[in-house]
Design a protein around this motif. Sequence first.
Motif, PDB file in Angstrom:
ATOM      1  N   LEU A 110       1.450  -0.529  -5.214  1.00 11.50           N
ATOM      2  CA  LEU A 110       0.980  -1.536  -4.247  1.00 11.50           C
ATOM      3  C   LEU A 110      -0.443  -1.977  -4.597  1.00 11.50           C
ATOM      4  CD1 LEU A 110       2.153   0.185  -0.950  1.00 11.50           C
ATOM      5  CD2 LEU A 110       2.817  -2.129  -1.646  1.00 11.50           C
ATOM      6  N   PRO A 111      -0.701  -3.291  -4.702  1.00 11.05           N
ATOM      7  CA  PRO A 111      -2.073  -3.757  -4.991  1.00 11.05           C
ATOM      8  C   PRO A 111      -3.099  -3.219  -3.984  1.00 11.05           C
ATOM      9  CG  PRO A 111      -0.532  -5.567  -5.285  1.00 11.05           C
ATOM     10  CD  PRO A 111       0.267  -4.415  -4.723  1.00 11.05           C
ATOM     11  N   LEU A 112      -2.671  -2.978  -2.731  1.00 11.56           N
ATOM     12  CA  LEU A 112      -3.595  -2.470  -1.712  1.00 11.56           C
ATOM     13  C   LEU A 112      -3.620  -0.943  -1.667  1.00 11.56           C
ATOM     14  CD1 LEU A 112      -2.870  -4.854   1.314  1.00 11.56           C
ATOM     15  CD2 LEU A 112      -5.061  -4.583   0.167  1.00 11.56           C
ATOM     16  N   PHE A 113      -2.902  -0.262  -2.598  1.00 10.17           N
ATOM     17  CA  PHE A 113      -2.718   1.191  -2.488  1.00 10.17           C
ATOM     18  C   PHE A 113      -4.024   1.950  -2.264  1.00 10.17           C
ATOM     19  CE2 PHE A 113      -2.127   5.471  -4.449  1.00 10.17           C
ATOM     20  CZ  PHE A 113      -1.212   5.969  -3.533  1.00 10.17           C
ATOM     21  N   LYS A 114      -5.079   1.603  -3.006  1.00 15.73           N
ATOM     22  CA  LYS A 114      -6.304   2.415  -2.883  1.00 15.73           C
ATOM     23  C   LYS A 114      -7.046   2.196  -1.551  1.00 15.73           C
ATOM     24  CE  LYS A 114      -9.394  -0.572  -5.605  1.00 15.73           C
ATOM     25  NZ  LYS A 114     -10.413  -0.591  -6.670  1.00 15.73           N
ATOM     26  N   PHE A 115      -6.624   1.171  -0.792  1.00 20.08           N
ATOM     27  CA  PHE A 115      -7.239   0.955   0.520  1.00 20.08           C
ATOM     28  C   PHE A 115      -6.317   1.407   1.655  1.00 20.08           C
ATOM     29  CE2 PHE A 115      -8.996  -2.614  -2.136  1.00 20.08           C
ATOM     30  CZ  PHE A 115     -10.243  -2.056  -2.281  1.00 20.08           C
ATOM     31  N   MET A 116      -5.205   2.049   1.277  1.00 23.32           N
ATOM     32  CA  MET A 116      -4.200   2.412   2.289  1.00 23.32           C
ATOM     33  C   MET A 116      -4.184   3.904   2.591  1.00 23.32           C
ATOM     34  SD  MET A 116      -0.889   0.272   1.160  1.00 23.32           S
ATOM     35  CE  MET A 116      -0.286  -1.097   2.151  1.00 23.32           C
ATOM     36  N   GLU A 117      -3.749   4.178   3.807  1.00 25.33           N
ATOM     37  CA  GLU A 117      -3.464   5.539   4.232  1.00 25.33           C
ATOM     38  C   GLU A 117      -1.975   5.532   4.563  1.00 25.33           C
ATOM     39  OE1 GLU A 117      -5.136   8.270   7.904  1.00 25.33           O
ATOM     40  OE2 GLU A 117      -6.002   6.314   7.473  1.00 25.33           O
ATOM     41  N   ASN A 142       1.728  -1.311   9.030  1.00 19.34           N
ATOM     42  CA  ASN A 142       3.144  -1.604   9.121  1.00 19.34           C
ATOM     43  C   ASN A 142       3.979  -0.339   9.112  1.00 19.34           C
ATOM     44  OD1 ASN A 142       4.397  -1.008   6.358  1.00 19.34           O
ATOM     45  ND2 ASN A 142       2.605  -2.217   5.787  1.00 19.34           N
ATOM     46  N   ILE A 143       5.215  -0.495   9.564  1.00 21.44           N
ATOM     47  CA  ILE A 143       6.236   0.544   9.489  1.00 21.44           C
ATOM     48  C   ILE A 143       7.282   0.018   8.508  1.00 21.44           C
ATOM     49  CG2 ILE A 143       8.120   1.679  10.728  1.00 21.44           C
ATOM     50  CD1 ILE A 143       5.574   2.794  11.661  1.00 21.44           C
ATOM     51  N   SER A 144       7.574   0.790   7.477  1.00 23.80           N
ATOM     52  CA  SER A 144       8.538   0.326   6.480  1.00 23.80           C
ATOM     53  C   SER A 144       9.599   1.379   6.218  1.00 23.80           C
ATOM     54  CB  SER A 144       7.821  -0.003   5.160  1.00 23.80           C
ATOM     55  OG  SER A 144       7.033  -1.157   5.299  1.00 23.80           O
ATOM     56  N   ILE A 145      10.786   0.901   5.835  1.00 22.51           N
ATOM     57  CA  ILE A 145      11.890   1.790   5.467  1.00 22.51           C
ATOM     58  C   ILE A 145      12.243   1.509   4.003  1.00 22.51           C
ATOM     59  CG2 ILE A 145      14.251   2.496   5.977  1.00 22.51           C
ATOM     60  CD1 ILE A 145      12.481   2.966   8.358  1.00 22.51           C
ATOM     61  N   PHE A 146      12.205   2.565   3.177  1.00 23.60           N
ATOM     62  CA  PHE A 146      12.548   2.400   1.766  1.00 23.60           C
ATOM     63  C   PHE A 146      13.897   3.054   1.476  1.00 23.60           C
ATOM     64  CE2 PHE A 146       8.062   1.669   1.788  1.00 23.60           C
ATOM     65  CZ  PHE A 146       7.852   0.730   0.790  1.00 23.60           C
ATOM     66  N   GLY A 149       3.354   9.157  -2.028  1.00 24.72           N
ATOM     67  CA  GLY A 149       2.619   8.150  -1.281  1.00 24.72           C
ATOM     68  C   GLY A 149       1.161   8.464  -1.047  1.00 24.72           C
ATOM     69  N   ARG A 150       0.666   9.576  -1.575  1.00 26.06           N
ATOM     70  CA  ARG A 150      -0.737   9.931  -1.361  1.00 26.06           C
ATOM     71  C   ARG A 150      -1.392  10.340  -2.665  1.00 26.06           C
ATOM     72  NH1 ARG A 150      -0.351  14.482   3.048  1.00 26.06           N
ATOM     73  NH2 ARG A 150      -2.484  14.783   2.303  1.00 26.06           N
ATOM     74  N   TYR A 151      -2.697  10.218  -2.744  1.00 27.68           N
ATOM     75  CA  TYR A 151      -3.458  10.674  -3.905  1.00 27.68           C
ATOM     76  C   TYR A 151      -3.830  12.122  -3.593  1.00 27.68           C
ATOM     77  CZ  TYR A 151      -6.710  10.365  -7.845  1.00 27.68           C
ATOM     78  OH  TYR A 151      -7.355  10.548  -9.053  1.00 27.68           O
ATOM     79  N   MET A 205       1.869   2.848   7.253  1.00 27.58           N
ATOM     80  CA  MET A 205       0.908   2.395   6.254  1.00 27.58           C
ATOM     81  C   MET A 205      -0.222   1.637   6.942  1.00 27.58           C
ATOM     82  SD  MET A 205       3.079   1.321   2.846  1.00 27.58           S
ATOM     83  CE  MET A 205       4.395   0.265   3.464  1.00 27.58           C
ATOM     84  N   ASN A 206      -1.408   2.246   6.961  1.00 24.85           N
ATOM     85  CA  ASN A 206      -2.583   1.580   7.504  1.00 24.85           C
ATOM     86  C   ASN A 206      -3.417   1.005   6.364  1.00 24.85           C
ATOM     87  OD1 ASN A 206      -2.474   2.308  10.393  1.00 24.85           O
ATOM     88  ND2 ASN A 206      -2.630   4.396   9.578  1.00 24.85           N
ATOM     89  N   VAL A 207      -4.022  -0.149   6.591  1.00 26.02           N
ATOM     90  CA  VAL A 207      -4.869  -0.763   5.573  1.00 26.02           C
ATOM     91  C   VAL A 207      -6.311  -0.767   6.070  1.00 26.02           C
ATOM     92  CG1 VAL A 207      -5.275  -2.800   4.156  1.00 26.02           C
ATOM     93  CG2 VAL A 207      -2.958  -2.246   4.906  1.00 26.02           C
ATOM     94  N   ASN A 208      -7.245  -0.292   5.266  1.00 22.83           N
ATOM     95  CA  ASN A 208      -8.675  -0.321   5.597  1.00 22.83           C
ATOM     96  C   ASN A 208      -9.436  -1.048   4.505  1.00 22.83           C
ATOM     97  OD1 ASN A 208      -8.743   1.550   7.993  1.00 22.83           O
ATOM     98  ND2 ASN A 208      -7.837   2.926   6.473  1.00 22.83           N
ATOM     99  N   LEU A 209      -9.654  -2.330   4.663  1.00 25.75           N
ATOM    100  CA  LEU A 209     -10.423  -3.075   3.658  1.00 25.75           C
ATOM    101  C   LEU A 209     -11.903  -2.874   3.931  1.00 25.75           C
ATOM    102  CD1 LEU A 209      -8.527  -6.461   3.275  1.00 25.75           C
ATOM    103  CD2 LEU A 209      -8.677  -4.582   1.639  1.00 25.75           C
TER     104      LEU A 209
END
Lengths: 90, 90, 90, 90, 90, 90, 90, 90, 90, 90
Positions: free
Chosen positions: A65-72, A46-50, D42-44, A1-5
């Motif tokens: 996720l609140p950051l979902f639209k800024f995430m890849e 981050n690297i996450s395990i669900f 996990g993706r749009y 999960m990468n975040v690009n604000l």
Amino acid sequence: MNVNLPHDLPAVEVSDILAREKAYSQDLQRSGKWRHIWRIAGRYANISIFDVSDNEELHRLLSGLPLFKFMEIEVMPLLRHPSAVRDDDR
Amino acid sequence: MNVNLPHDLPAVEVSDILAREKAYSQDLQRSGKWRHIWRIAGRYANISIFDVSDNEELHRLLSGLPLFKFMEIEVMPLLRHPSAVRDDDR
Amino acid sequence: MNVNLPHDLPAVEVSDILAREKAYSQDLQRSGKWRHIWRIAGRYANISIFDVSDNEELHRLLSGLPLFKFMEIEVMPLLRHPSAVRDDDR
Amino acid sequence: MNVNLPHDLPAVEVSDILAREKAYSQDLQRSGKWRHIWRIAGRYANISIFDVSDNEELHRLLSGLPLFKFMEIEVMPLLRHPSAVRDDDR
Amino acid sequence: MNVNLPHDLPAVEVSDILAREKAYSQDLQRSGKWRHIWRIAGRYANISIFDVSDNEELHRLLSGLPLFKFMEIEVMPLLRHPSAVRDDDR
Amino acid sequence: MNVNLPHDLPAVEVSDILAREKAYSQDLQRSGKWRHIWRIAGRYANISIFDVSDNEELHRLLSGLPLFKFMEIEVMPLLRHPSAVRDDDR
Amino acid sequence: MNVNLPHDLPAVEVSDILAREKAYSQDLQRSGKWRHIWRIAGRYANISIFDVSDNEELHRLLSGLPLFKFMEIEVMPLLRHPSAVRDDDR
Amino acid sequence: MNVNLPHDLPAVEVSDILAREKAYSQDLQRSGKWRHIWRIAGRYANISIFDVSDNEELHRLLSGLPLFKFMEIEVMPLLRHPSAVRDDDR
Amino acid sequence: MNVNLPHDLPAVEVSDILAREKAYSQDLQRSGKWRHIWRIAGRYANISIFDVSDNEELHRLLSGLPLFKFMEIEVMPLLRHPSAVRDDDR
Amino acid sequence: MNVNLPHDLPAVEVSDILAREKAYSQDLQRSGKWRHIWRIAGRYANISIFDVSDNEELHRLLSGLPLFKFMEIEVMPLLRHPSAVRDDDR
């Protein structure tokens, strides 16, 4: 999960969204759905395990996720490894 | 960690190397150095988490794998995430 | 799922493995686990949709393919789309 | 089909375009032209199967999508697989 | 369409397969199914335009190529361009 | 040739530039310089074949496109294929 | 470490951030944590070697960079090479 | 060397920067430092050969380009080829 | 132009092919068709500039290379740059 | 620098070539030409810094490596960084 604000997001909006993201993540970790999370050194990622019952549940958690639209996000389907010895690596 | 076994490797050699690989991996898992391992669905590959004191120790463990010369390994340096709640996600 | 048969595989071995692959695939299709399969034009490859209970079952089905060791497989986790109208696109 | 909505698009415009997209998609699904649609976890993004008479018709359907100008679409030409058992996997 | 001939293929087998490939291609060109073919400068590869009724026919033509098992083929679905002026660019 | 129009370009400017693009393209097609053009299904892109005397002329034609600054163009140098049967596939 | 400064950042803000970046980097170099730094010819980027006790410390140093939010950083875990002769290539 | 000019840069600023770029390039060509330059057909890009004493000088020349902040540059280290016959291909 | 010699090619065959390659290249350089050639540092590869009348001639020269079947060649169509000052950078 | 040893190379040949590689590398390190070398964790690869007078010398050193024909090498041209404080990071 990468975040690009976007760099022009107002500072108030940023701190609000990050606070909500942290609360959301910690609730899911305590419930056991979000089993592990690690920071990747040098990156806002981050690297996450669900541990979910199906893809439907996984997508509901991730898209909430609140950051979902800024995430890849890249999802890699995992399963218990035949050589695993720990009971909860499933 | 992806594994690419040459398709012309004799069957005896294959079963021997796989048995040694499994024993090696399970010893390291029991010692706590190899904290997690998962199979990636549909591929002869795994995702693993190591808990080592430094890169020197990590490389010694990885290059000691019986399958090492048939593997393509990518190391991603991880650390505790500021939102983590589990004590052992370090 | 891409298939790469080594060009020096004996013809007898090839026809045997292809016959077993076809039988294996059709059994799974009839059971409903392997819901769809299409050939990709111009390539020795297919696009398939599986309907399984979890990643464990998916990997067991895929790694049981007679052609598995000659295949390059990428799994994409799917779920019901909110705009889907057909009952069985799940 | 990946969707990239610019983050500065007004909320009203977004909800309007999404409503039109859903109606458009469901009409085509009911007509049988848009045979399958799945969400990618996990993706749009989605994976869709179209049943059209030629590339001309396919492009007319896709370029008519209300979200078309925000989408990145890759078309993979499919055909009936020789091992397929379901009549409608064509 | 890229061609990769194994460098250890016997010369006799090579010249035979190339002769059959040429005859096969020219028959299809004369029938109008294989509308255009160009060599790409500096590579053992070509760009071709096919005029077929559907993906089924396209795959039958391509998989029938004597060089098919040594080729890497990418199919790009084309249609008439709204600005085209030539009648046969369809 | 892929086209990426910025989504905030005024509608008037867009329709003007598209009209000039179409006229420019059709003039060149009628002159025989722009031999073929096809739309790629599902994308705002085309595949074109030019018949020019040298790279100098090719670049002059391409950089004169009204949409040039919004395009990503890849040029592949082609020549007559030794198996070609049509006189004008050169 | 690649740097991508948005071209519309005010000049005052740019010169301020660059001054702070330089001071930050030189402090770490003098402390021995940031062991080496080289410019990559023709690019606004550098190759750096850090000597840290663990990934935690590495991430703290990197995320503290004044230019961090404009950077794309890739971390490669290094260790002493068995053929190394210099004492401080560790 | 690829050039990406933001499409919203004022026309006056563009023509000014291009004039300075051309003068800068021609001065270096006349001095012999910038030995060759070619346009790549269909792209706003060039291939150039520099004859400099070291990487330090190369970077000083490149980062002094008026268009430098809009460029993406890849440097490939070249040397005299053992089969070269021209004295100045060094 | 990258060269990949199979590591099991007999030494005699290698030295023979390399001698013919060198002679072929130098003849073309002397004729002015092969205008420039440079070695790429650290690789068994070169960057070359050809001055030919059309793609037909370019392909004839390249496919005549004794090493052609072991090479991976990428052709980039070049032309005189509007800022060029040397007469022969065409 | 990545190393790919063919898995069917005789063990005697491997140990001989590795011994020569180590001696060659250490001689160059002692001479100051090969300034730094690090192992990349988990891979049969290294990151090295050379201090040479020009590309000619660099290529002579690299192509003289006993393992050269089994290596994939990427050269990145470096120079002193304006923020560097160590005298020998040049």
